[in-house]
Design a protein around this motif. Sequence first.
Motif, PDB file in Angstrom:
ATOM      1  N   GLY A 161      -2.283 -49.350   0.765  1.00 30.94           N
ATOM      2  CA  GLY A 161      -2.748 -49.238   2.150  1.00 30.94           C
ATOM      3  C   GLY A 161      -1.747 -49.770   3.158  1.00 30.94           C
ATOM      4  O   GLY A 161      -0.596 -49.346   3.208  1.00 30.94           O
ATOM      5  N   THR A 162      -2.194 -50.757   3.956  1.00 32.00           N
ATOM      6  CA  THR A 162      -1.362 -51.286   5.046  1.00 32.00           C
ATOM      7  C   THR A 162      -0.473 -52.455   4.611  1.00 32.00           C
ATOM      8  O   THR A 162       0.035 -53.192   5.452  1.00 32.00           O
ATOM      9  CB  THR A 162      -2.260 -51.737   6.220  1.00 32.00           C
ATOM     10  OG1 THR A 162      -3.279 -52.614   5.721  1.00 32.00           O
ATOM     11  CG2 THR A 162      -2.908 -50.546   6.901  1.00 32.00           C
ATOM     12  N   GLY A 163      -0.308 -52.640   3.318  1.00 28.56           N
ATOM     13  CA  GLY A 163       0.616 -53.657   2.821  1.00 28.56           C
ATOM     14  C   GLY A 163       0.161 -55.069   3.140  1.00 28.56           C
ATOM     15  O   GLY A 163      -0.981 -55.446   2.846  1.00 28.56           O
ATOM     16  N   SER A 164       1.038 -55.856   3.755  1.00 29.34           N
ATOM     17  CA  SER A 164       0.715 -57.259   4.045  1.00 29.34           C
ATOM     18  C   SER A 164      -0.107 -57.427   5.314  1.00 29.34           C
ATOM     19  O   SER A 164      -0.432 -58.543   5.702  1.00 29.34           O
ATOM     20  CB  SER A 164       2.003 -58.085   4.158  1.00 29.34           C
ATOM     21  OG  SER A 164       2.820 -57.578   5.190  1.00 29.34           O
ATOM     22  N   ILE A 165      -0.441 -56.332   5.976  1.00 31.10           N
ATOM     23  CA  ILE A 165      -1.300 -56.371   7.159  1.00 31.10           C
ATOM     24  C   ILE A 165      -2.723 -56.022   6.741  1.00 31.10           C
ATOM     25  O   ILE A 165      -2.962 -54.972   6.143  1.00 31.10           O
ATOM     26  CB  ILE A 165      -0.799 -55.390   8.238  1.00 31.10           C
ATOM     27  CG1 ILE A 165       0.587 -55.817   8.728  1.00 31.10           C
ATOM     28  CG2 ILE A 165      -1.778 -55.318   9.403  1.00 31.10           C
ATOM     29  CD1 ILE A 165       1.240 -54.835   9.664  1.00 31.10           C
ATOM     30  N   THR A 166      -3.664 -56.904   7.040  1.00 28.39           N
ATOM     31  CA  THR A 166      -5.060 -56.711   6.636  1.00 28.39           C
ATOM     32  C   THR A 166      -5.897 -56.326   7.845  1.00 28.39           C
ATOM     33  O   THR A 166      -5.806 -56.962   8.897  1.00 28.39           O
ATOM     34  CB  THR A 166      -5.630 -57.998   6.013  1.00 28.39           C
ATOM     35  OG1 THR A 166      -4.748 -58.443   4.976  1.00 28.39           O
ATOM     36  CG2 THR A 166      -7.005 -57.742   5.422  1.00 28.39           C
ATOM     37  N   VAL A 167      -6.714 -55.290   7.695  1.00 23.27           N
ATOM     38  CA  VAL A 167      -7.564 -54.817   8.777  1.00 23.27           C
ATOM     39  C   VAL A 167      -9.018 -55.181   8.485  1.00 23.27           C
ATOM     40  O   VAL A 167      -9.372 -55.560   7.366  1.00 23.27           O
ATOM     41  CB  VAL A 167      -7.433 -53.288   8.970  1.00 23.27           C
ATOM     42  CG1 VAL A 167      -5.995 -52.916   9.314  1.00 23.27           C
ATOM     43  CG2 VAL A 167      -7.893 -52.539   7.725  1.00 23.27           C
ATOM     44  N   LYS A 168      -9.864 -55.070   9.508  1.00 22.51           N
ATOM     45  CA  LYS A 168     -11.282 -55.378   9.335  1.00 22.51           C
ATOM     46  C   LYS A 168     -11.906 -54.421   8.327  1.00 22.51           C
ATOM     47  O   LYS A 168     -11.614 -53.229   8.325  1.00 22.51           O
ATOM     48  CB  LYS A 168     -12.004 -55.279  10.678  1.00 22.51           C
ATOM     49  CG  LYS A 168     -13.452 -55.758  10.628  1.00 22.51           C
ATOM     50  CD  LYS A 168     -14.091 -55.727  12.009  1.00 22.51           C
ATOM     51  CE  LYS A 168     -15.519 -56.253  11.960  1.00 22.51           C
ATOM     52  NZ  LYS A 168     -16.155 -56.236  13.299  1.00 22.51           N
ATOM     53  N   ASN A 169     -12.768 -54.968   7.473  1.00 24.70           N
ATOM     54  CA  ASN A 169     -13.432 -54.190   6.429  1.00 24.70           C
ATOM     55  C   ASN A 169     -12.427 -53.511   5.503  1.00 24.70           C
ATOM     56  O   ASN A 169     -12.655 -52.403   5.013  1.00 24.70           O
ATOM     57  CB  ASN A 169     -14.372 -53.142   7.043  1.00 24.70           C
ATOM     58  CG  ASN A 169     -15.452 -53.765   7.891  1.00 24.70           C
ATOM     59  OD1 ASN A 169     -16.012 -54.805   7.544  1.00 24.70           O
ATOM     60  ND2 ASN A 169     -15.760 -53.145   9.030  1.00 24.70           N
ATOM     61  N   ASP A 170     -11.318 -54.183   5.279  1.00 21.47           N
ATOM     62  CA  ASP A 170     -10.282 -53.660   4.397  1.00 21.47           C
ATOM     63  C   ASP A 170     -10.866 -53.449   3.000  1.00 21.47           C
ATOM     64  O   ASP A 170     -11.465 -54.360   2.417  1.00 21.47           O
ATOM     65  CB  ASP A 170      -9.116 -54.659   4.332  1.00 21.47           C
ATOM     66  CG  ASP A 170      -7.826 -54.028   3.848  1.00 21.47           C
ATOM     67  OD1 ASP A 170      -7.855 -53.398   2.776  1.00 21.47           O
ATOM     68  OD2 ASP A 170      -6.798 -54.170   4.531  1.00 21.47           O
ATOM     69  N   SER A 171     -10.698 -52.256   2.467  1.00 19.79           N
ATOM     70  CA  SER A 171     -11.292 -51.910   1.174  1.00 19.79           C
ATOM     71  C   SER A 171     -10.664 -52.684   0.017  1.00 19.79           C
ATOM     72  O   SER A 171     -11.214 -52.715  -1.082  1.00 19.79           O
ATOM     73  CB  SER A 171     -11.152 -50.407   0.919  1.00 19.79           C
ATOM     74  OG  SER A 171      -9.784 -50.027   0.904  1.00 19.79           O
TER      75      SER A 171
ATOM     76  N   ASP B  43      -3.270 -46.414  13.395  1.00 18.83           N
ATOM     77  CA  ASP B  43      -1.955 -46.857  12.978  1.00 18.83           C
ATOM     78  C   ASP B  43      -1.854 -48.362  13.160  1.00 18.83           C
ATOM     79  O   ASP B  43      -1.241 -48.865  14.101  1.00 18.83           O
ATOM     80  CB  ASP B  43      -0.872 -46.137  13.789  1.00 18.83           C
ATOM     81  CG  ASP B  43       0.489 -46.242  13.123  1.00 18.83           C
ATOM     82  OD1 ASP B  43       0.632 -47.103  12.229  1.00 18.83           O
ATOM     83  OD2 ASP B  43       1.400 -45.477  13.488  1.00 18.83           O
ATOM     84  N   ALA B  44      -2.495 -49.078  12.241  1.00 15.93           N
ATOM     85  CA  ALA B  44      -2.580 -50.540  12.357  1.00 15.93           C
ATOM     86  C   ALA B  44      -1.205 -51.185  12.302  1.00 15.93           C
ATOM     87  O   ALA B  44      -0.956 -52.190  12.977  1.00 15.93           O
ATOM     88  CB  ALA B  44      -3.469 -51.095  11.244  1.00 15.93           C
TER      89      ALA B  44
END
Length: 224
Positions: free
Chosen positions: A67-77, A156-157
């Motif tokens: 996914g987004t690597g070392s960047i974590t988003v809300k409700n990250d699966s 695009d986080a």
Amino acid sequence: MLLRSFDIVFSLLAIIFLSPLLAIVILVLLFTGEKEVFYFQYRIGREEKPFKLLKFATMLKNSENIGTGSITVKNDSRILPFGGFLRKTKINELPQLLNILKGDMSIIGPRPLTQQTYDCYSDEIKSQIKKIRPGLSGIGSIVFRDEESLLSNKHDAINFYNEVISPYKGALEVWYSKNNGISNYFKIIFATAWLVIFPSSKLALRLFKGIPQPPEILKRKLNL
């Protein structure tokens, strides 16, 4: 040397006081999720020397390559069920007390970043923050206490982090590096504890005068 002495005393006392909680978390992680207790990740430390940062495991194995690597988003699966609780309460960060005892980190300082996110900073920002030890908490951690929510609903986080979050976070960390002293050290400790209990409070930030103002796109989201 005085701040380093505080780091050693506070981290030792915290480990002793929190040992029952840490033991419970270890047991739960041993019998849930992927049965991984600790997660090691290289972060950029003082004078840009990498070190192994220690956390409780909260995400799928090899998540940095998904996914987004070392960047974590809300409700990250990639976040495991118990891991979500640990991240929300910041309990997942407590093993870094050992990093503090080793001298990799301080109680208070710029958050240690992965190489990917550290490289988002300009050379000017890097030249300032590399002078001091990274911290378990800091002014950047207080302002961006719910960073994952800022990245929710972003198609695009990674670009949003690089172009909006990173420059402002860097400005905050530079402010601390230039105002690094006993007063702000203890103010940030108090503010961190206060926000654990009252996460939506604005009181903590009123303690700090002259911190950089966020861009308009972040001001309302950060509740400043």
